[in-house]
Design a protein around this motif. Structure first.
Motif, PDB file in Angstrom:
ATOM      1  N   UNK A 226       0.820  -1.211   0.000  1.00 45.53           N
ATOM      2  CA  UNK A 226       0.000   0.000   0.000  1.00 45.53           C
ATOM      3  C   UNK A 226       0.855   1.262   0.000  1.00 45.53           C
ATOM      4  N   UNK A 227       2.046   1.162   0.584  1.00 46.51           N
ATOM      5  CA  UNK A 227       2.965   2.314   0.576  1.00 46.51           C
ATOM      6  C   UNK A 227       2.487   3.503   1.376  1.00 46.51           C
ATOM      7  N   UNK A 228       1.791   3.247   2.491  1.00 45.49           N
ATOM      8  CA  UNK A 228       1.251   4.350   3.287  1.00 45.49           C
ATOM      9  C   UNK A 228       2.280   4.968   4.232  1.00 45.49           C
ATOM     10  N   UNK A 229       3.362   4.262   4.475  1.00 39.23           N
ATOM     11  CA  UNK A 229       4.381   4.745   5.405  1.00 39.23           C
ATOM     12  C   UNK A 229       5.115   5.952   4.831  1.00 39.23           C
ATOM     13  N   UNK A 230       5.468   6.884   5.716  1.00 41.49           N
ATOM     14  CA  UNK A 230       6.296   8.020   5.308  1.00 41.49           C
ATOM     15  C   UNK A 230       7.761   7.584   5.288  1.00 41.49           C
ATOM     16  N   UNK A 231       8.456   7.907   4.208  1.00 45.82           N
ATOM     17  CA  UNK A 231       9.874   7.578   4.088  1.00 45.82           C
ATOM     18  C   UNK A 231      10.648   8.886   4.146  1.00 45.82           C
ATOM     19  N   UNK A 232      11.479   9.038   5.162  1.00 51.81           N
ATOM     20  CA  UNK A 232      12.119  10.325   5.402  1.00 51.81           C
ATOM     21  C   UNK A 232      13.478  10.426   4.705  1.00 51.81           C
ATOM     22  N   UNK A 233      13.468  11.027   3.524  1.00 49.22           N
ATOM     23  CA  UNK A 233      14.682  11.182   2.711  1.00 49.22           C
ATOM     24  C   UNK A 233      15.201  12.612   2.828  1.00 49.22           C
TER      25      UNK A 233
END
Length: 365
Positions: A226-233
């Motif tokens: 689903x890709x709901x997680x925030x990825x902190x780049x």
């Protein structure tokens, strides 16, 4: 008194960029001392020469010291201890192993024991003005929800040995805040320069690019979960500029900073942005993350795709980093974290130029 800057982690990319920024901020005043592994000495000499030429430094302004943080004495020559004691005003400890797939014994030896050795040496420095330790925002392990800079709580578990050993190392440094002036830096997932795209290796978000590049021949590519997680780049230039400013900020003493994106994107958004920019396609359908993990558990498959299976854990982790303290203390400097989308074109251009260069691809085990 003349500043004396001591760095571990040279000639690593973050370290050599930080050295440049520290010198520029202080009008090229002071002497750089770097601790270098014996096997990295040739590379270190070349990088030293590049920095000296770029900034027009004198030979005595940049000193290479052979040593190893995993050894209690740190430095190969005991004479260096006495020589440096009254000269070092700022210590920047960056040396660590950053691989998500690293075995625990190796990670513990370098990240925990190595940091303990650096701590013991730093405690004896008589002219110390600041000890800056590079941790990671991901010391939170599997804790989720809003995560604060003021917290250092052992989670129930960690996603990998990198996170665990960086947590244990930060605990050791944090205890010293009562004794010496310390600033702890917790970056998010570091990516290339926001304007040039330059980086030193294709890990973190670049695993996503490797995946897309390898499978671009397919008629359609699905989303991964689903890709709901925030990825902190976070781009390297923000990390370098913010760290340098905070390292010399008086009110930065005793603080821990999340150098993270205050407005990160979800994994599904990043995946879509990258796919459109890299291969000019849009994702169609969804592949369950469990299936993706199964594929990556097969060694030939993950080596072909050039993706570490541990990277997928960050697609489902529902944590959000509060970086209020960092944002507030950086206000007067004008330093802010660039929007991920603004740096996507140079990031992609640099990747396409170097994707087949083995020096940038990390070994996949």
């Amino acid at each position: 008194m003349e500043y004396g800057y001591f760095f571990t982690g040279f000639p690593g990319f973050i370290c050599n960029q930080l050295i440049r920024e520290v010198l520029k901020r202080n009008d090229l005043k002071g002497v750089i001392y770097v601790l270098v592994l014996q096997g990295m000495m040739d590379k270190a000499r070349k990088e030293r020469q590049a920095i000296m030429k770029e900034l027009d430094l004198k030979d005595e302004a940049f000193v290479l010291i052979e040593g190893d943080i995993t050894q209690p004495s740190l430095m190969s020559s005991i004479d260096n201890h006495e020589y440096l004691n009254g000269k070092i005003t700022h210590v920047f400890h960056l040396a660590a192993i950053y691989d998500l797939a690293v075995p625990r014994d190796i990670a513990y030896k370098i990240n925990v024991k190595g940091t303990n050795n650096v701590n013991n040496w730093v405690r004896g420095l008589t002219q110390l003005k600041r000890y800056v330790y590079f941790s990671t925002a991901y010391v939170v392990g599997t804790r989720e929800g809003t995560l604060y800079e003021s917290e250092l709580i052992r989670p129930k578990s960690f996603k990998n040995h990198y996170e665990e050993t960086k947590y244990e190392a930060e605990v050791l440094v944090d205890k010293l805040k009562r004794e010496i002036p310390i600033t702890i830096i917790r970056p998010g997932i570091v990516k290339g320069h926001s304007q040039t795209g330059e980086t030193i290796k294709f890990d973190g978000p670049y695993f996503m690019m490797n995946f897309l590049d390898r499978l671009k021949f397919l008629p359609l590519l699905p989303k991964l979960g689903k890709g709901e997680a925030y990825v902190n780049l976070v781009p390297i230039d923000y990390i370098i500029q913010a760290t340098t400013y905070l390292s010399f900020l008086e009110k930065g003493i005793g603080k821990t900073y999340h150098l993270t994106d205050p407005s990160p994107y979800r994994a599904s958004e990043i995946y879509t942005f990258m796919m459109e920019e890299l291969i000019n396609k849009k994702p169609m359908g969804t592949l369950p993350l469990t299936v993706g993990k199964w594929f990556l558990s097969i060694k030939p498959m993950r080596r072909y795709l050039r993706v570490e299976k541990e990277a997928l854990d960050y697609f489902t982790w529902m944590g959000h980093f509060d970086c209020t303290q960092a944002v507030n203390d950086l206000k007067e400097s004008g330093i802010i974290c660039p929007d991920f989308k603004d740096g996507l074109k140079p990031m992609t251009a640099f990747y396409l130029k170097q994707k087949d260069n083995p020096n940038y691809q990390i070994p996949i085990l």
